[in-house]
Motif scaffolding. Structure first.
Motif, mmCIF file in Angstrom:
data_model
loop_
_atom_site.group_PDB
_atom_site.id
_atom_site.type_symbol
_atom_site.label_atom_id
_atom_site.label_comp_id
_atom_site.label_asym_id
_atom_site.label_seq_id
_atom_site.Cartn_x
_atom_site.Cartn_y
_atom_site.Cartn_z
ATOM 1 N N GLU A 74 74.255 17.477 22.769
ATOM 2 C CA GLU A 74 72.921 16.885 22.861
ATOM 3 C C GLU A 74 71.961 17.906 23.469
ATOM 4 O OE1 GLU A 74 73.201 13.269 25.071
ATOM 5 O OE2 GLU A 74 74.414 12.265 23.542
ATOM 6 N N PRO A 75 70.781 18.099 22.879
ATOM 7 C CA PRO A 75 69.828 19.097 23.382
ATOM 8 C C PRO A 75 69.493 18.883 24.858
ATOM 9 C CG PRO A 75 69.124 18.241 21.246
ATOM 10 C CD PRO A 75 70.291 17.398 21.675
ATOM 11 N N GLY A 76 69.542 19.962 25.622
ATOM 12 C CA GLY A 76 69.179 19.908 27.031
ATOM 13 C C GLY A 76 70.263 19.433 27.962
ATOM 14 N N ARG A 77 71.301 18.811 27.416
ATOM 15 C CA ARG A 77 72.331 18.229 28.272
ATOM 16 C C ARG A 77 73.190 19.306 28.953
ATOM 17 N NH1 ARG A 77 74.527 12.923 28.263
ATOM 18 N NH2 ARG A 77 76.544 12.834 29.337
ATOM 19 N N ALA A 78 73.465 20.404 28.275
ATOM 20 C CA ALA A 78 74.323 21.445 28.847
ATOM 21 C C ALA A 78 73.723 22.000 30.139
ATOM 22 C CB ALA A 78 74.539 22.572 27.839
ATOM 23 N N GLU A 79 72.414 22.213 30.144
ATOM 24 C CA GLU A 79 71.758 22.743 31.338
ATOM 25 C C GLU A 79 71.867 21.754 32.499
ATOM 26 O OE1 GLU A 79 70.471 22.711 28.282
ATOM 27 O OE2 GLU A 79 70.654 24.858 27.870
ATOM 28 N N GLU A 80 71.700 20.463 32.199
ATOM 29 C CA GLU A 80 71.830 19.433 33.235
ATOM 30 C C GLU A 80 73.253 19.417 33.796
ATOM 31 O OE1 GLU A 80 70.738 15.772 31.401
ATOM 32 O OE2 GLU A 80 68.668 16.403 30.986
ATOM 33 N N MET A 81 74.241 19.540 32.926
ATOM 34 C CA MET A 81 75.636 19.504 33.362
ATOM 35 C C MET A 81 75.968 20.719 34.232
ATOM 36 S SD MET A 81 77.335 18.148 29.810
ATOM 37 C CE MET A 81 79.023 18.352 30.330
ATOM 38 N N ARG A 82 75.468 21.880 33.835
ATOM 39 C CA ARG A 82 75.727 23.097 34.611
ATOM 40 C C ARG A 82 75.131 22.960 36.014
ATOM 41 N NH1 ARG A 82 73.602 26.237 31.398
ATOM 42 N NH2 ARG A 82 75.446 26.768 30.171
ATOM 43 N N ALA A 83 73.926 22.412 36.099
ATOM 44 C CA ALA A 83 73.284 22.226 37.403
ATOM 45 C C ALA A 83 74.041 21.207 38.242
ATOM 46 C CB ALA A 83 71.839 21.774 37.203
ATOM 47 N N TYR A 84 74.577 20.176 37.596
ATOM 48 C CA TYR A 84 75.274 19.116 38.323
ATOM 49 C C TYR A 84 76.633 19.586 38.830
ATOM 50 C CZ TYR A 84 77.659 14.686 39.196
ATOM 51 O OH TYR A 84 78.367 13.661 39.775
ATOM 52 N N HIS A 85 77.397 20.241 37.984
ATOM 53 C CA HIS A 85 78.769 20.615 38.351
ATOM 54 C C HIS A 85 78.842 21.904 39.165
ATOM 55 C CE1 HIS A 85 80.776 17.361 36.278
ATOM 56 N NE2 HIS A 85 79.968 17.554 35.252
ATOM 57 N N LYS A 86 77.799 22.737 39.062
ATOM 58 C CA LYS A 86 77.673 23.918 39.928
ATOM 59 C C LYS A 86 78.852 24.890 39.822
ATOM 60 C CE LYS A 86 74.933 21.501 43.454
ATOM 61 N NZ LYS A 86 74.952 20.141 42.891
ATOM 62 N N VAL A 87 79.495 24.933 38.655
ATOM 63 C CA VAL A 87 80.576 25.891 38.416
ATOM 64 C C VAL A 87 80.175 26.721 37.201
ATOM 65 C CG1 VAL A 87 83.019 26.221 37.882
ATOM 66 C CG2 VAL A 87 82.316 24.338 39.367
ATOM 67 N N ALA A 88 80.297 28.031 37.320
ATOM 68 C CA ALA A 88 79.862 28.924 36.246
ATOM 69 C C ALA A 88 80.875 28.944 35.110
ATOM 70 C CB ALA A 88 79.660 30.339 36.784
ATOM 71 N N ARG A 89 80.579 28.221 34.049
ATOM 72 C CA ARG A 89 81.347 28.281 32.803
ATOM 73 C C ARG A 89 80.453 27.757 31.694
ATOM 74 N NH1 ARG A 89 84.886 24.868 35.457
ATOM 75 N NH2 ARG A 89 86.578 26.280 34.928
ATOM 76 N N ARG A 90 80.948 27.798 30.489
ATOM 77 C CA ARG A 90 80.151 27.328 29.360
ATOM 78 C C ARG A 90 80.194 25.801 29.287
ATOM 79 N NH1 ARG A 90 81.686 28.257 23.045
ATOM 80 N NH2 ARG A 90 79.785 27.399 22.106
ATOM 81 N N TYR A 91 79.019 25.197 29.147
ATOM 82 C CA TYR A 91 78.886 23.750 28.947
ATOM 83 C C TYR A 91 78.224 23.538 27.589
ATOM 84 C CZ TYR A 91 79.710 23.479 33.994
ATOM 85 O OH TYR A 91 80.257 23.596 35.247
ATOM 86 N N LEU A 92 78.724 22.575 26.843
ATOM 87 C CA LEU A 92 78.184 22.328 25.510
ATOM 88 C C LEU A 92 77.133 21.225 25.501
ATOM 89 C CD1 LEU A 92 81.541 22.461 23.516
ATOM 90 C CD2 LEU A 92 79.835 24.286 23.748
ATOM 91 N N GLY A 93 77.231 20.281 26.448
ATOM 92 C CA GLY A 93 76.309 19.162 26.478
ATOM 93 C C GLY A 93 76.778 17.992 25.635
ATOM 94 N N VAL A 94 78.082 17.693 25.714
ATOM 95 C CA VAL A 94 78.669 16.593 24.923
ATOM 96 C C VAL A 94 79.046 15.446 25.870
ATOM 97 C CG1 VAL A 94 80.563 15.928 23.399
ATOM 98 C CG2 VAL A 94 79.543 18.207 23.203
#
Length: 233
Positions: A24-44
């Motif tokens: 989902e557009p924009g979701r990956a950035e939100e997830m990265r900010a929430y989980h605070k761990v550096a890895r790839r997030y897709l936003g699913v």
């Protein structure tokens, strides 16, 4: 959910592509900010992962599921690691030694509560299926790795929740309470939270043991963990 789960094998790349197709557009950035761990997030979203994992579980034999889970985990993509755990979360799996071995191999790599909790949920089923595996879990309590120590409590939560435990189950319950007591001086937030969580769940099924634990060790817990532990007492 597409054609990925219909054949006798699903490659990790095909599975990852199928997961990514639901981003989902924009979701990956939100997830990265929430989980605070550096890895790839897709936003699913999680419900999509549930559906995909269910379809793959139904389509694949155990050995193929293990290999797909291994490949998804090794990608280090957030949603792929969740899907890997979901692939192996099932009450009855025969044979399951390979499943348990894979889950246990992930524990030293835990670095995020969400990934750790999904993997431990899969591990709980395998531990209940063969409680002798508690001997391996016991070793985790001595690990210098925060998430491995925490996993020893999260993966044994079924023994906090049993309404009609056998004598063997009670022995495991008491053993884990011993681990929890050993964790009380540990000031790590996630360890304190895990102790509070275990005692809170226990209190709904065995209030006497929960109260006895808090009588002996409650004063050593951080205030938030003590509140968590005593929530239902």
């Amino acid at each position: 959910m597409g054609d990925a789960g219909k054949g006798p094998r699903v490659t990790p790349k095909a599975a990852l592509d199928e997961i990514a197709s639901h981003a989902e557009p924009g979701r990956a950035e939100e997830m990265r900010a929430y989980h605070k761990v550096a890895r790839r997030y897709l936003g699913v979203p999680n419900p999509v992962l549930n559906d995909l994992a269910r379809d793959w579980r139904q389509a694949l034999p155990v050995d193929a599921r293990v290999e797909l889970a291994r490949g998804l985990w090794e990608s280090d993509v957030f949603e792929a690691r969740l899907a890997a755990a979901k692939l192996l979360t099932q009450a009855r799996i025969r044979p399951d030694d390979g499943v348990w071995a894979l889950i246990a191999s992930w524990v030293p790599e835990f670095d995020s509560w969400a990934i750790a909790d999904h993997a431990c949920l899969a591990g709980q089923r395998r531990l209940v299926a063969d409680p002798a595996r508690i001997e391996q879990v016991a070793g985790w309590t001595e690990s210098p790795h925060l998430w491995t120590r925490r996993a020893a409590l999260v993966i044994t939560l079924p023994w906090a929740k049993m309404n009609f435990p056998s004598e063997a189950d009670l022995a495991i319950r008491d053993r884990v309470l011993g681990w929890a007591a050993g964790y009380v001086p540990d000031r790590e937030w996630f360890i304190q939270k895990a102790v509070g969580w275990w005692i809170r769940d226990l209190s709904k099924h065995d209030a006497a043991r929960a109260r006895a634990f808090l009588d002996s060790h409650g004063a050593g817990l951080k205030p938030f963990a003590l509140r968590e532990a005593s929530k239902y007492l």
